[in-house]
Design an enzyme around this catalytic site. Structure first.
Site: not given
Ligand SMILES: *Cc1c(COP(=O)(O)O)cnc(C)c1O
Length: 388
Positions: A48, A134, A175, A179, A204, A238
């Site tokens: 990522n 997620h 989101e 993801s 998110d 990421k």
């Molecule tokens: C990776 C991810 C998370 C979690 O984030 P981390 O910092 O890795 O815990 C939360 N929401 C989405 C959509 C993600 O892809």
């Protein structure tokens, strides 16, 4: 074997039989573009680290300098002396970059989502969310004790129906970039829906931040002003290549989270050195906008090459490019065949994705050469042609 061990063994055997057992591999070298696993070098299409920042020596130096300055650990929770100038500096820089009043650092995106949703909803309330949200957003809703109602993926009309019958305070959670599919949420209609229904929209943007909207994410991609997306979660493991997450919004939102978000209050603050690294990473990202442009070019190149080979791709303008294969056996076989050709492209299986939606998940990055991206596309086309 005692009873507990026998239970574990039976569960793991069952996963094995269904080809759903997960195993870790140990990476012995490499970062974004190439990794070494068990002595084999593979071109990495699983990271990522979309902008190729995780291996950046300038950010590594900022991390080291932060550790020298503040020590390796925060030593306490944010509210008990763990909050340092390094944290505050990054929060201000991030809020400024995103055009928001304020930001609040969390240790991970998972914890940010748990903290936000449980602060905004409780017993008697409703969390309405996209079916492909997620795991952390789903777990957040469960932990909040609110009712969780899901709507079909990217379907604002269905979301409106769910919102209409929702009780109590309503959180509408999605989101920004999904993801596992790489597609983008319909944020404009969702923002309108939230406004009309008096729901709180939570976006998110773990995979949109640093990538879409010139780096500012999915809300900027859609031209949505800050007030229309009142609660924005961004993560830094990421595109920023580091670790951690933040919620950005109004001062009142952030103060509320400081007082109500249990995953902020009852946990050790992120190491200040990580905050120092984050400030450096944000600086590099802003200065070197060629990274974002190279990423977009790699995405276009990959898609064009596969499409001209007749391979169907999803509706994704992001670095997440799934190649749907359906059953788990085919996805695993394709991943193995690609590894044999020198590419690391993982198979994604249930429960991460729905049953019969197993896939290869290609992650593109500015760290990859355009030629490598085209070679991968060719290899995928060949491997798919050879699958039964
Ligand atoms: C990776 C991810 C998370 C979690 O984030 P981390 O910092 O890795 O815990 C939360 N929401 C989405 C959509 C993600 O892809």
């Amino acid at each position: 074997m005692n009873r507990l061990e026998a239970r574990f063994a039976a569960d793991l055997d069952a996963l094995d039989r269904r080809l759903l057992r997960r195993r870790r591999m140990v990476r012995t070298d490499g970062t974004a573009s190439e990794i070494e696993v068990d002595g084999c070098r593979l071109v990495n299409f699983a990271s990522n680290d979309y902008l190729g920042l995780a291996g950046d020596p300038r950010i590594a130096r900022a991390l080291a300098a932060g550790a020298q300055r503040w020590g390796v650990g925060a030593g306490a929770a944010h509210l008990l002396g763990g909050h340092t100038g390094a944290h505050a500096e990054f929060e201000d820089a991030l809020a400024d970059y995103l055009g928001r009043d304020a930001a609040l650092l969390f240790s991970t995106g998972y914890m940010a989502n748990l903290g936000v949703v449980t602060a905004l909803a409780g017993r008697g309330d409703t969390v309405v969310g996209d079916r492909l949200n997620h795991a952390s957003l789903i777990d957040a809703a469960i932990l909040s004790r609110a009712r969780l109602v899901r709507y079909p993926h990217r379907d604002p009309a269905a979301a409106a129906e769910r919102v209409r019958t929702a009780k109590g305070r309503i959180v509408l959670a999605t989101e920004g970039v999904f993801s596992m599919d790489g597609d983008v949420a319909p944020l404009q209609p969702l923002a309108r829906l939230a406004e009309e229904a008096g729901a709180t929209l939570v976006v998110d943007d773990a995979h949109g931040f640093g990538v879409l909207g010139g780096g500012r994410g999915t809300t900027t991609h859609f031209g949505l002003s800050a007030d229309r997306v009142p609660v924005l979660v961004v993560t830094f493991g990421k595109a920023l290549g580091v670790f951690g997450a933040a919620v950005v919004g109004t001062r009142a939102l952030i103060e509320t989270l400081v007082n109500r978000a249990r995953t902020y209050i009852y946990t050790t603050a992120l190491p200040p050195a990580v905050a120092s690294a984050l400030t450096a990473a944000l600086g590099v990202m802003c200065e070197e906008d060629w990274r974002g442009r190279k990423l977009i070019e790699n995405i276009a190149r990959f898609r064009a090459r596969l499409q001209s080979a007749g391979v169907a791709l999803g509706d994704s303008v992001t670095p997440i490019q799934p190649v749907l294969l359906g059953d788990v056996r085919r996805a695993l076989a394709a991943a193995q065949a690609l590894a044999a050709r020198g590419y690391y492209v993982p198979a994604i299986r249930p429960p991460t994705v729905p049953g019969h939606a197993a896939r290869l998940r290609v992650s593109l990055s500015a760290a990859q050469d355009p030629a490598q991206v085209e070679e991968l596309a060719d290899a995928i086309a060949q491997v798919l042609a050879g699958l039964d």
